[in-house]
Design a protein around this motif. Structure first.
Motif, PDB file in Angstrom:
ATOM      1  N   VAL A 195       0.901  -1.064   0.175  1.00  0.00           N
ATOM      2  CA  VAL A 195       0.184   0.057   0.161  1.00  0.00           C
ATOM      3  C   VAL A 195       0.965   1.338  -0.064  1.00  0.00           C
ATOM      4  O   VAL A 195       0.442   2.179  -0.630  1.00  0.00           O
ATOM      5  N   GLU A 196       1.891   1.376   0.760  1.00  0.00           N
ATOM      6  CA  GLU A 196       2.744   2.491   0.857  1.00  0.00           C
ATOM      7  C   GLU A 196       3.390   2.662  -0.625  1.00  0.00           C
ATOM      8  O   GLU A 196       3.477   3.930  -0.984  1.00  0.00           O
ATOM      9  N   GLU A 197       3.958   1.677  -1.350  1.00  0.00           N
ATOM     10  CA  GLU A 197       4.706   1.777  -2.400  1.00  0.00           C
ATOM     11  C   GLU A 197       3.667   2.293  -3.567  1.00  0.00           C
ATOM     12  O   GLU A 197       3.859   3.093  -4.033  1.00  0.00           O
ATOM     13  N   LEU A 198       2.197   1.740  -3.448  1.00  0.00           N
ATOM     14  CA  LEU A 198       1.346   2.509  -4.236  1.00  0.00           C
ATOM     15  C   LEU A 198       1.120   3.839  -4.053  1.00  0.00           C
ATOM     16  O   LEU A 198       0.767   4.642  -5.070  1.00  0.00           O
ATOM     17  N   ALA A 199       0.812   4.469  -2.819  1.00  0.00           N
ATOM     18  CA  ALA A 199       0.764   5.587  -2.374  1.00  0.00           C
ATOM     19  C   ALA A 199       1.701   6.420  -2.796  1.00  0.00           C
ATOM     20  O   ALA A 199       1.719   7.464  -3.429  1.00  0.00           O
ATOM     21  N   LEU A 200       2.919   6.097  -2.633  1.00  0.00           N
ATOM     22  CA  LEU A 200       4.211   6.920  -2.978  1.00  0.00           C
ATOM     23  C   LEU A 200       4.335   7.037  -4.434  1.00  0.00           C
ATOM     24  O   LEU A 200       4.969   8.033  -5.065  1.00  0.00           O
ATOM     25  N   ASP A 201       3.561   6.063  -5.285  1.00  0.00           N
ATOM     26  CA  ASP A 201       3.675   6.140  -6.832  1.00  0.00           C
ATOM     27  C   ASP A 201       2.191   6.948  -7.247  1.00  0.00           C
ATOM     28  O   ASP A 201       2.030   7.188  -8.341  1.00  0.00           O
ATOM     29  N   GLY A 202       1.618   7.521  -6.292  1.00  0.00           N
ATOM     30  CA  GLY A 202       0.266   8.375  -6.612  1.00  0.00           C
ATOM     31  C   GLY A 202      -0.712   7.408  -6.935  1.00  0.00           C
ATOM     32  O   GLY A 202      -1.659   7.930  -7.497  1.00  0.00           O
ATOM     33  N   GLU A 203      -0.994   6.201  -6.750  1.00  0.00           N
ATOM     34  CA  GLU A 203      -1.889   5.273  -6.691  1.00  0.00           C
ATOM     35  C   GLU A 203      -2.815   5.071  -5.762  1.00  0.00           C
ATOM     36  O   GLU A 203      -2.848   4.023  -5.041  1.00  0.00           O
ATOM     37  N   TYR A 204      -3.280   6.370  -5.646  1.00  0.00           N
ATOM     38  CA  TYR A 204      -4.188   6.406  -4.054  1.00  0.00           C
ATOM     39  C   TYR A 204      -5.162   5.524  -3.970  1.00  0.00           C
ATOM     40  O   TYR A 204      -5.652   5.058  -2.879  1.00  0.00           O
ATOM     41  N   GLY A 205      -6.172   5.349  -5.096  1.00  0.00           N
ATOM     42  CA  GLY A 205      -7.301   4.730  -4.928  1.00  0.00           C
ATOM     43  C   GLY A 205      -7.146   3.205  -4.765  1.00  0.00           C
ATOM     44  O   GLY A 205      -7.646   2.591  -3.923  1.00  0.00           O
ATOM     45  N   THR A 206      -6.283   2.602  -5.501  1.00  0.00           N
ATOM     46  CA  THR A 206      -5.752   1.406  -5.441  1.00  0.00           C
ATOM     47  C   THR A 206      -5.197   0.982  -4.028  1.00  0.00           C
ATOM     48  O   THR A 206      -5.423   0.125  -3.282  1.00  0.00           O
ATOM     49  N   ALA A 207      -4.483   1.970  -3.346  1.00  0.00           N
ATOM     50  CA  ALA A 207      -3.816   1.783  -2.285  1.00  0.00           C
ATOM     51  C   ALA A 207      -4.879   1.781  -1.095  1.00  0.00           C
ATOM     52  O   ALA A 207      -4.677   1.074  -0.294  1.00  0.00           O
ATOM     53  N   MET A 208      -5.786   2.765  -1.343  1.00  0.00           N
ATOM     54  CA  MET A 208      -6.778   2.913  -0.096  1.00  0.00           C
ATOM     55  C   MET A 208      -7.572   1.495  -0.170  1.00  0.00           C
ATOM     56  O   MET A 208      -7.840   1.070   0.850  1.00  0.00           O
ATOM     57  N   THR A 209      -8.040   1.065  -1.509  1.00  0.00           N
ATOM     58  CA  THR A 209      -8.904  -0.288  -1.344  1.00  0.00           C
ATOM     59  C   THR A 209      -8.042  -1.270  -0.694  1.00  0.00           C
ATOM     60  O   THR A 209      -8.698  -2.132  -0.048  1.00  0.00           O
ATOM     61  N   LEU A 210      -6.802  -1.482  -1.079  1.00  0.00           N
ATOM     62  CA  LEU A 210      -6.020  -2.721  -0.594  1.00  0.00           C
ATOM     63  C   LEU A 210      -5.900  -2.584   0.792  1.00  0.00           C
ATOM     64  O   LEU A 210      -6.024  -3.421   1.633  1.00  0.00           O
ATOM     65  N   ASN A 211      -5.739  -1.300   1.298  1.00  0.00           N
ATOM     66  CA  ASN A 211      -5.499  -0.905   2.959  1.00  0.00           C
ATOM     67  C   ASN A 211      -6.883  -1.369   3.448  1.00  0.00           C
ATOM     68  O   ASN A 211      -7.043  -2.156   4.577  1.00  0.00           O
ATOM     69  N   GLY A 212      -7.840  -0.984   2.964  1.00  0.00           N
ATOM     70  CA  GLY A 212      -9.125  -1.306   3.583  1.00  0.00           C
ATOM     71  C   GLY A 212      -9.660  -2.652   3.609  1.00  0.00           C
ATOM     72  O   GLY A 212     -10.008  -3.234   4.738  1.00  0.00           O
ATOM     73  N   LEU A 213      -9.322  -3.556   2.607  1.00  0.00           N
ATOM     74  CA  LEU A 213      -9.406  -5.046   2.933  1.00  0.00           C
ATOM     75  C   LEU A 213      -8.571  -5.807   3.976  1.00  0.00           C
ATOM     76  O   LEU A 213      -9.210  -6.455   4.675  1.00  0.00           O
TER      77      LEU A 213
END
Length: 295
Positions: free
Chosen positions: A209-227
């Motif tokens: 999730v951190e890697e995705l967020a730092l790459d600007g993939e916030y929506g995907t990061a957020m959803t993975l975090n939630g699950l």
């Protein structure tokens, strides 16, 4: 010697309980604080509508802010002798408490800025410095496990922030422009009671999730975090699954129980119809590019 300020609540992209790194974004609902300083020697806190609520956090925020800035040459307040400074701090909030929407961070930020205002330092103190004072107060008051620099920085600075909570370091900040939908069930969950050891078991997912967020993939990061964190903290992922076909991202916010979805208004309207069938409250709001402010 009175001061007034407000700071917004926030939603979660990455929960910091697993690795100490987190990410959050400001939402458009506020907690306001009102501080009056005097020579009583004691700080007394009050939370509107909650006469029995614990006020240690906001009181400690005022104490630490006076300790940090009371001798600042730019301060215009005529303070009494050090050690005899006291006063009152009162908060009023649109942010539900114990709902995962960063109510403690918003209250701490607002109390710190209101104290700066009372000292005559409005517009002078650095917001990131002020944010760290609130984080220190939160740790001392025992209302957070991680220190919540991710939540506090999003609330104080606005936009979306990624942080290292173990070092209180800001790793990234970006403005985001989303419509947001918040569902808050009737039950409440306190951050300090979260099972941190269980959350650490999902660290590999948190690192992704951190890697995705730092790459600007916030929506995907957020959803993975939630699950991942819904499973770790024992919340149903069903509200998120209902939302996923319609939104850019959806997650359990903080340690719950609220769920936040972001995206375009049309997609969120479909989710809102489903979530309104659930017990609790559903709120449509926006992300905020600005954070703490003086009133």
């Amino acid at each position: 010697m009175d001061g007034h300020a407000a700071a917004p609540g926030a939603g979660t992209v990455l929960n910091a309980l697993a690795t100490g790194r987190g990410a959050a974004f400001a939402l458009d609902f506020d907690t306001a604080a009102h501080v009056e300083l005097d020579g009583s020697g004691d700080i007394e806190g009050a939370i509107d509508g909650q006469p029995d609520a614990d006020t240690d956090l906001i009181e400690r925020c005022v104490d630490l802010a006076v300790e940090r800035w009371g001798d600042d040459p730019a301060a215009t307040a005529d303070l009494p002798a050090r050690g005899s400074v006291g006063g009152t701090v009162r908060t009023e909030s649109e942010v539900p408490t114990a709902a995962g929407l960063k109510s403690s961070s918003a209250a701490a930020n607002a109390a710190v800025l209101a104290t700066a205002d009372a000292l005559g330092l409005a517009g002078i103190v650095d917001h990131e410095d002020a944010c760290r004072i609130g984080v220190e107060a939160a740790r001392e008051a025992g209302v957070t496990v991680t220190g919540a620099f991710d939540d506090a920085s999003a609330s104080m600075l606005g936009g979306l922030t990624v942080t290292d909570n173990t070092a209180d370091e800001l790793l990234a900040r970006e403005e985001v422009d989303w419509t947001a939908l918040v569902w808050t069930p009737p039950e409440r969950a306190y951050s300090a009671d979260a099972d941190a050891e269980r959350c650490e078991r999902v660290a590999p997912m948190a690192e992704l999730v951190e890697e995705l967020a730092l790459d600007g993939e916030y929506g995907t990061a957020m959803t993975l975090n939630g699950l991942a964190f819904s499973a770790a903290l024992g919340f149903s992922a069903e509200p998120a699954v209902e939302a996923m076909p319609h939104v850019e991202g959806v997650s359990l916010s903080g340690t719950g129980p609220s769920v936040v979805a972001v995206g375009d208004p049309e997609g969120l309207e479909a989710v809102e119809e489903r979530w309104q069938e659930r017990a609790g409250e559903t709120l449509r709001t926006e992300t905020r590019a600005t954070g703490g402010r003086y009133l």
